[in-house]
Design a protein around this motif. Structure first.
Motif, short mmCIF file in Angstrom:
data_model
loop_
_atom_site.label_atom_id
_atom_site.label_comp_id
_atom_site.label_asym_id
_atom_site.label_seq_id
_atom_site.Cartn_x
_atom_site.Cartn_y
_atom_site.Cartn_z
N SER A 56 2.68 10.88 0.93
CA SER A 56 1.44 10.21 0.51
C SER A 56 1.13 9.05 1.45
N THR A 57 -0.16 8.84 1.65
CA THR A 57 -0.62 7.77 2.53
C THR A 57 -1.17 6.62 1.71
N ALA A 58 -0.82 5.40 2.10
CA ALA A 58 -1.37 4.20 1.48
C ALA A 58 -1.99 3.34 2.58
N TYR A 59 -3.22 2.97 2.38
CA TYR A 59 -3.91 2.09 3.32
C TYR A 59 -3.89 0.66 2.77
N TYR A 60 -3.60 -0.28 3.62
CA TYR A 60 -3.56 -1.68 3.21
C TYR A 60 -4.61 -2.53 3.93
N THR A 61 -5.28 -1.92 4.88
CA THR A 61 -6.35 -2.61 5.59
C THR A 61 -7.59 -1.74 5.50
N VAL A 62 -8.60 -2.23 4.80
CA VAL A 62 -9.81 -1.44 4.57
C VAL A 62 -10.47 -1.04 5.88
N ALA A 63 -10.39 -1.89 6.87
CA ALA A 63 -11.09 -1.66 8.12
C ALA A 63 -10.60 -0.43 8.88
N VAL A 64 -9.42 0.10 8.52
CA VAL A 64 -8.90 1.25 9.27
C VAL A 64 -8.97 2.55 8.48
N GLN A 65 -9.41 2.48 7.26
CA GLN A 65 -9.32 3.65 6.38
C GLN A 65 -9.99 4.90 6.93
N ASP A 66 -11.09 4.75 7.60
CA ASP A 66 -11.82 5.92 8.11
C ASP A 66 -11.47 6.24 9.55
#
Length: 122
Positions: A56-66
């Motif tokens: 599973s992937t967890a993103y912690y910085t919104v700016a890199v999500q896409d």
């Protein structure tokens, strides 16, 4: 000896792509969560993305999500960070680290690699 080694950093123009690798030795990387962190010039280190032992992937910085994707290769005992559409604000030292599970707090992670420099500039 447990070791993490990052590679793949470099200088890239805005809009370009890089793929970073985090290669493990001395332990089975697939049994742990692996986080990628970034330290921009003059700023604190921040968690950006993590992959759990289950994938599973967890993103912690919104700016890199896409733009950023993390994946693992259990055969090669390596975790990869694919970074697309890079921006100057993505510049920094990127490090990977081992944790029991994905969390944004840096103290949750144990072994760290030495880091690899990413510079996004025209």
């Amino acid at each position: 000896q447990l070791q993490l080694v990052e590679s793949g950093g470099g200088l890239v123009q805005p809009g370009g792509s890089l793929r970073l690798s985090c290669a493990a030795s001395g332990f089975t990387l697939g049994s742990y969560a692996i986080g990628w962190f970034r330290q921009a010039p003059g700023k604190d280190r921040e968690a950006i993305i993590c992959i759990s032992s289950s994938g599973s992937t967890a993103y912690y910085t919104v700016a890199v999500q896409d733009r950023f994707t993390i994946f693992r290769d259990n055969v090669d005992n390596t975790v990869w960070l694919q970074m697309n559409s890079l921006k100057p604000e993505d510049t920094g030292v990127y490090s990977c680290a081992v944790g029991s599970w994905c969390r944004p707090e840096i103290y949750q992670y144990g072994y760290w690699g030495q880091g690899t420099q990413v510079t996004v500039s025209s």
